[in-house]
Enzyme design. Structure first.
Site, PDB file in Angstrom:
ATOM      1  CE1 TYR A   1      29.790  52.158  64.344  1.00 47.69           C
ATOM      2  CE2 TYR A   1      31.318  51.952  65.993  1.00 47.69           C
ATOM      3  CZ  TYR A   1      31.016  52.492  64.725  1.00 47.69           C
ATOM      4  OH  TYR A   1      31.929  53.057  63.822  1.00 47.69           O
TER       5      TYR A   1
ATOM      6  CG  PHE B   1      46.501  39.685  43.149  1.00 46.07           C
ATOM      7  CD1 PHE B   1      46.155  38.503  42.113  1.00 46.07           C
ATOM      8  CD2 PHE B   1      45.417  40.480  43.797  1.00 46.07           C
ATOM      9  CE1 PHE B   1      45.151  38.903  41.590  1.00 46.07           C
ATOM     10  CE2 PHE B   1      44.320  40.639  43.020  1.00 46.07           C
ATOM     11  CZ  PHE B   1      43.997  39.657  42.056  1.00 46.07           C
ATOM     12  CG  ASP B   2      45.715  42.403  39.482  1.00 48.71           C
ATOM     13  OD1 ASP B   2      46.084  41.141  39.877  1.00 48.71           O
ATOM     14  OD2 ASP B   2      44.785  42.683  39.046  1.00 48.71           O
TER      15      ASP B   2
ATOM     16  CG  ASP C   1      48.067  38.295  49.467  1.00 48.03           C
ATOM     17  OD1 ASP C   1      47.350  37.627  49.738  1.00 48.03           O
ATOM     18  OD2 ASP C   1      48.147  38.842  48.177  1.00 48.03           O
TER      19      ASP C   1
ATOM     20  CB  ALA D   1      44.147  35.381  49.324  1.00 46.00           C
TER      21      ALA D   1
ATOM     22  CE  LYS E   1      40.955  36.101  46.318  1.00 45.36           C
ATOM     23  NZ  LYS E   1      40.510  37.558  46.669  1.00 45.36           N
TER      24      LYS E   1
ATOM     25  CG  HIS F   1      41.792  43.944  34.023  1.00 48.01           C
ATOM     26  ND1 HIS F   1      42.585  44.622  34.597  1.00 48.01           N
ATOM     27  CD2 HIS F   1      41.348  43.305  34.983  1.00 48.01           C
ATOM     28  CE1 HIS F   1      42.601  44.591  35.817  1.00 48.01           C
ATOM     29  NE2 HIS F   1      41.919  43.436  36.060  1.00 48.01           N
TER      30      HIS F   1
HETATM   31  N1  F0G Z   1      45.737  38.813  47.281  1.00 46.87           N
HETATM   32  C1  F0G Z   1      45.440  37.744  46.293  1.00 46.87           C
HETATM   33  C2  F0G Z   1      46.745  36.956  46.444  1.00 46.87           C
HETATM   34  C3  F0G Z   1      44.424  37.903  45.720  1.00 46.87           C
HETATM   35  O1  F0G Z   1      44.192  36.970  44.723  1.00 46.87           O
HETATM   36  C4  F0G Z   1      43.481  38.945  45.633  1.00 46.87           C
HETATM   37  C5  F0G Z   1      42.229  38.912  44.972  1.00 46.87           C
HETATM   38  C6  F0G Z   1      43.678  40.059  46.764  1.00 46.87           C
HETATM   39  C7  F0G Z   1      44.924  39.781  47.452  1.00 46.87           C
HETATM   40  C8  F0G Z   1      42.727  40.987  46.850  1.00 46.87           C
HETATM   41  O2  F0G Z   1      41.636  40.456  47.602  1.00 46.87           O
HETATM   42  O3  F0G Z   1      39.682  40.716  46.021  1.00 46.87           O
HETATM   43  O4  F0G Z   1      39.528  40.588  48.436  1.00 46.87           O
HETATM   44  O5  F0G Z   1      40.137  42.587  47.641  1.00 46.87           O
HETATM   45  N2  F0G Z   1      42.286  38.098  43.866  1.00 46.87           N
HETATM   46  C9  F0G Z   1      40.767  37.986  43.253  1.00 46.87           C
HETATM   47  C10 F0G Z   1      41.078  37.065  41.986  1.00 46.87           C
HETATM   48  C11 F0G Z   1      40.107  39.230  42.902  1.00 46.87           C
HETATM   49  O6  F0G Z   1      40.068  36.896  41.261  1.00 46.87           O
HETATM   50  O7  F0G Z   1      42.268  36.253  42.119  1.00 46.87           O
HETATM   51  P1  F0G Z   1      40.247  41.255  47.332  1.00 46.87           P
END
Ligand code: F0G
Length: 462
Positions: free
Chosen positions: A77, A129-130, A219, A221, A262, A453
């Protein structure tokens, strides 16, 4: 034949040990699947999809080293061996001494903004990112996008369309600096094509943020793809290793959020990495509250172990060279047959300018959405609209919040599809282009209030 940099045919730098069958359903069954799904590719079932380019997130193939790490996962844990492996990997690859695991990227954003952003604050980014945007808003703050003007131009071969506009950043911090909770940069910039940010731009943005007493975060990823594109495109970087460049990128930042689904090639996982212990302590409280104890953060020990290994593999140059060449080859194939694509090619996918490809469709009947449906109809290929449907409505006016472009993203999972499979995608695009005038727009039959979406349903217009 697609050639690689050394003049030989492009070939995967790995061989296959385990396979998964895929099947192309006959056209009438694809049509029925579309009807059942309300013409929303998110609602298709996996077995209905032939080539799945919906996302490169969590869909990559793990290496044998990651699978064996998984078997060795320590499920203690607190203070597990697997967490310690992750700490070492984060220190070695990214240079950050502190790491707070989270179950995925948006959870890292949640923890970061809960701790740092408050009602009335601003958060600056090249392009949020969204999920990042949604978490900034959820904290009561306002996201401000400051990408360079070249980043909104689908043509032109400016090599770093992810760069943040330094003059606008400086002006924002001069005029409203007290309100800016954090300055971020997304590497690579997902929303405009997986476009990289130059090291020069990261260093300058970091200097500006710090001069105004603000924190600078990445960010991260797709940090490794960004580092590789710096090596390929930025003056003075060609002879340096991707690992060194990645370190230099991180050295600009006080920390990063990571969706490890990613570049680190795990199916689930994320983290916040930090340089400063006080800041780590502040975030840790929120991490424990929302994700779980500070050494597992919503993940199993085996997930942490696979992530630690994947983070090291992310900067492996033969992998990146092939990956980015594969994306570039699909980009070139689409360009060659006249499909309008966002250029230059980015790191993780090819983005089609659907507004231009289907220029007979007005934006309020969703040309990007229509094109994403056609890829499935033509060849069972699933992709995603990054356009008007995704952008949602402006909360004040209730109108569609039109983004600069209606794009369709063909995101390529890492180490999953062969060149021959991607040739199917290029051929599908060519055939769709040839019959584009017959493609109709869509209207909502069900429109969710938020993140529409994912669950929306549509009907084709006559
Ligand atoms: N930041 C970026 C640049 C991303 O592309 C994503 C996710 C996230 C943060 C959020 O990360 O999905 O692990 O919670 N992008 C995916 C995509 C969903 O299809 O581009 P997450």
């Amino acid at each position: 034949m697609t050639m690689s940099l050394d003049g030989w045919p492009l070939a995967e730098p790995y061989k296959t040990k385990m396979i998964e069958w895929i099947e192309l359903l006959p056209a009438p069954q694809r049509e029925a699947a579309l009807r059942r799904a309300g013409y929303n590719p998110f609602k298709l079932l996996a077995q209905e999809v032939y080539i799945d380019l919906l996302t490169d997130s969590g869909t990559s193939a793990m290496s044998q080293e990651q699978w064996s790490a998984l078997m060795r996962g320590d499920e203690s844990y607190a203070g597990s061996l697997s967490f310690q492996e992750l700490e070492r990997a984060v220190r070695d690859v990214l240079g950050f001494p502190f790491v707070l695991p989270t179950h995925q990227g948006r959870a890292a954003e949640h923890v970061l903004f809960r701790a740092l952003a408050h009602a009335g604050d601003l958060v600056a980014n090249n392009l949020h990112f969204d999920t990042t945007k949604a978490h900034v808003l959820a904290a009561g703050a306002t996201p401000v996008d400051l990408v360079v003007p070249e980043g909104e131009d689908p043509e032109g071969d400016f090599p770093f369309k992810g760069n943040i506009d330094l003059a606008r950043l400086d002006a924002l911090l001069r005029d409203e600096g007290d309100r800016v909770a954090v300055v971020m940069t997304t590497v690579t910039s997902n929303n405009n094509g997986g476009q990289p940010v130059s090291l020069e731009n990261l260093r300058a943005a970091s200097e500006i943020a710090h001069r105004h007493g603000r924190l600078f975060f990445l960010d991260a990823a797709r940090f490794a793809e960004n580092a590789y594109l710096i090596q390929q495109r930025e003056r003075g970087q060609a002879s340096r290793s991707v690992a060194e460049i990645a370190h230099d990128m991180m050295a600009c930042a006080d920390g990063c959020t990571m969706s490890a689904k990613k570049d680190p090639m795990v199916n689930i996982g994320g983290f916040v990495a930090l340089r400063d212990e006080d800041l780590y302590r502040r975030l840790r409280d929120f991490g424990i509250l929302y994700e779980g104890y500070a050494t597992y953060g919503g993940l199993a020990g085996r997930d942490l172990a696979a992530l630690a290994q994947g983070l090291r593999e992310a900067v492996y140059e033969p992998h990146l060279r092939y990956r980015v060449a594969q994306v570039g080859a699909l980009h070139q194939a689409l360009k060659d047959c006249g499909v309008p694509v966002m250029s230059p090619a980015g790191g993780h996918g090819v983005y089609i300018d659907a507004g231009r490809m289907l220029d007979h469709l007005p934006r309020d009947v969703f040309p990007g959405w229509a094109l994403s449906v056609e890829f499935y109809r033509e060849r069972g290929i699933r992709c995603v609209e990054i356009g008007t449907v995704l952008a949602g409505r402006d909360p004040s006016s209730g109108e569609h919040d039109y983004p600069p472009l209606d794009l369709v993203r063909l995101a390529i999972p890492r180490r999953v599809y062969s060149q021959a499979q991607l040739a199917q995608v290029a051929e599908a695009a060519r055939r769709i282009l040839a019959r584009r005038r017959d493609i109709a727009g869509y209207r909502f039959t069900y429109e969710p209030a938020t993140l529409r979406h994912f669950a929306a349903e549509f009907a084709p217009l006559a």
